[in-house]
Enzyme design. Sequence first.
Site, PDB file in Angstrom:
ATOM      1  N   ASP A 230     -13.665 -10.620 -33.299  1.00  0.00           N
ATOM      2  CA  ASP A 230     -14.509 -10.660 -34.485  1.00  0.00           C
ATOM      3  C   ASP A 230     -14.378 -12.023 -35.170  1.00  0.00           C
ATOM      4  OD1 ASP A 230     -16.089  -9.147 -36.568  1.00  0.00           O
ATOM      5  OD2 ASP A 230     -14.340  -9.644 -37.785  1.00  0.00           O
TER       6      ASP A 230
ATOM      7  N   GLU B  74     -17.274 -13.354 -30.950  1.00  0.00           N
ATOM      8  CA  GLU B  74     -18.366 -13.322 -31.906  1.00  0.00           C
ATOM      9  C   GLU B  74     -18.353 -14.717 -32.533  1.00  0.00           C
ATOM     10  OE1 GLU B  74     -20.048 -10.513 -35.468  1.00  0.00           O
ATOM     11  OE2 GLU B  74     -17.953 -11.110 -35.576  1.00  0.00           O
TER      12      GLU B  74
END
Length: 703
Positions: free
Chosen positions: A348, A385
């Site tokens: 993330d 990401e």
Amino acid sequence: MSEPCQPGRPWPLGATVGAGGVNFAVYSGVAAKVEICLFDADGMAETRRIALPCRSDAIWHGFVPGLQPGAKYGLRVHGPYEPESGVRCNPAKLLLDPYARALDRALHGAAWQYAYVLGNEEQDLLRDDTDNAGEAAKCVVVDHAFDWGGDAPPEIPMARSVFYELHVKGFTRQLPGVPQELRGTYAGLANPAAIDYLKGLGVTAVELLPVHAFNDERRLIDLGLGNYWGYNTVGFFAPDPRYSSQAGAAGVAEFKGMVKALHAAGLEVILDVVYNHTAEGNHLGPTVCFKGIDNGAFYRLAPDPRYYIDYTGTGNTVDASNPPTLRLVMDSLRYWVQEMHVDGFRFDLVPAIGRNGAGEFDHRAPFLAAVAQDPVLRRVKLIAEPWDIGENGYQVGGFPAGWSEWNGRYRDAVRDFWRSSEGAIREFAARLCGSADIYAGSGRNPEASVNCITVHDGFTLHDLVSYNDKHNEANQEENRDGESHNRSWNCGEEGETADPAIQALRERQKRNFLATLLVSRGVPLLLGGDEMSRTQGGNNNAYCQDNEVSWVDWERARQQQPLIDFVRALTQLRQQLPVLRRNQWLTGDEDAQGVRDIGWFSVWGQEMTQEEWDDPAVRCVAALLDGRCGDEPGATVLLAFNASRDAVTFTLPPQPEGSADWSLRIDTAQGHFGAADAPAIAAGGQLELQSHAMAVLVQPTGS
């Protein structure tokens, strides 16, 4: 009487079971004393407090004789409480061990988690001396013995992977065939009912939304909600107990059993991990671990060290450029690979931890450099990401070799094309071919592009074709949260409709998106439930909806069998046709035999001209992928796309004399066809496509 604590050793960090007891090692560069607090079986009453007797290079350590696996413990860190100086020690607050392998309970935001007096005008500057040990979550000493049997990683090549993003609880909470007591758990995902469905769908890996132990924000608890997605980590080594059917250390074994079962079925396990921030928030957030141990070591502090630098939008940023914190992250990653047998990670907001000491994203930043040379991580999948909210935070295409990335530009281009945006065709073509313009320059291949149409964050596929606007009222933020620019199209009416023409168009659009995803070069990522038209009622930010809004509705799935079968047909085609999944860039150049790997054609069957590529009104194109090219010869494939609002007739591109007929395997206006019953179209013949439809045609090898 208990034996006195022995010196022990400073490595490994955390609680380690040894001969005759347990060794504890805790990093803190600001502590004056670190204590281990032991608790009774219920985790409520403190039974013993032990000061770690030794300090070696800022690591406090000691060996506790006679202590057994299953023991519950926490930390008390003595030292300055000076928020204005960036130091926040408070021994009245029981802290989690950053290296804890298991917790005795899930964390839910509450007043006991705060180290300052709530409601006072001095805010975090006034220390709260109320002891919170009774209410606080406890760490659990874990014996890692587990019968892995013949477990081995499936080692599926990245280019052959099909990822399926799911939530452990949401996927299994209502799944028929899973025993009631196992629904929503790791054991539930290991159940044959779950595994058989995944295998039948044709995916190769499950990508699990965060399973590291996390905290529910107090704000959400007060609203009667919770942090469903789990992007609020506080335990980087511990599986979250809320997904365990068994308490404490048994939950670790349950997680391992899940991985073992998925591996036995040939499925890989990818973890969505959150190392960029923690659940402790900003200066007014809770203190449950890192803040109270060594705040300035674990977090990036602002020039005024009372406050935090926030590249993540959560209130804090983990400082992975600092050696102790980098060690924590790397130890965690290796632990999940070596001890828990996972096959890779989706990170993330990676730019936040890929920044150097000056806060700049840098290929040579400590985290990226450490990963690049690590022999354990070299053999697993690493997926970024590639954005955060800091300066220069959008880094799609900016990662070094060895990394794949969620390709946000793919998502945007495909959405724009199928909603008939002007001038979308050139970008669409580039994304369909693997995004060489983004990734080839760094020496990577198409597998660097993880292609997605929808993910957990945003609309589901059904909602993407049913809503122009977000409808997040259930989040109780007056619909202010979530993305407002979704590149969605409701096909003529907002929300659910009884209009049969709109319903038919929406179903066609779903098939368009799914088919495009599965025929694109790169690695497809399917949002779990999209294949069965899962809806969130237009909520594009359902992070706090731990209920039917987010859970997979398996009753609805029964009504969506045709769409499920359509996805199964697509995954099978992808595996059968090498030209759809080759890990090589398409050039359009002729090889020694005069064959081109790709050609682009207009509806007239002629090669696309520069004028047509530049014409914003053009919404139709065909791509001819010659199966004779590449390292794995196979059938030739023709992809025809019509994103216009009118039906069109494609003249198929000319083929060499004697070429076999084309076999129509996919027409999104009709569905899919098996090899035996697929309509045949002669080479150079014509194909009629409805408005907003695409087709996949196959020509056998040797033709």
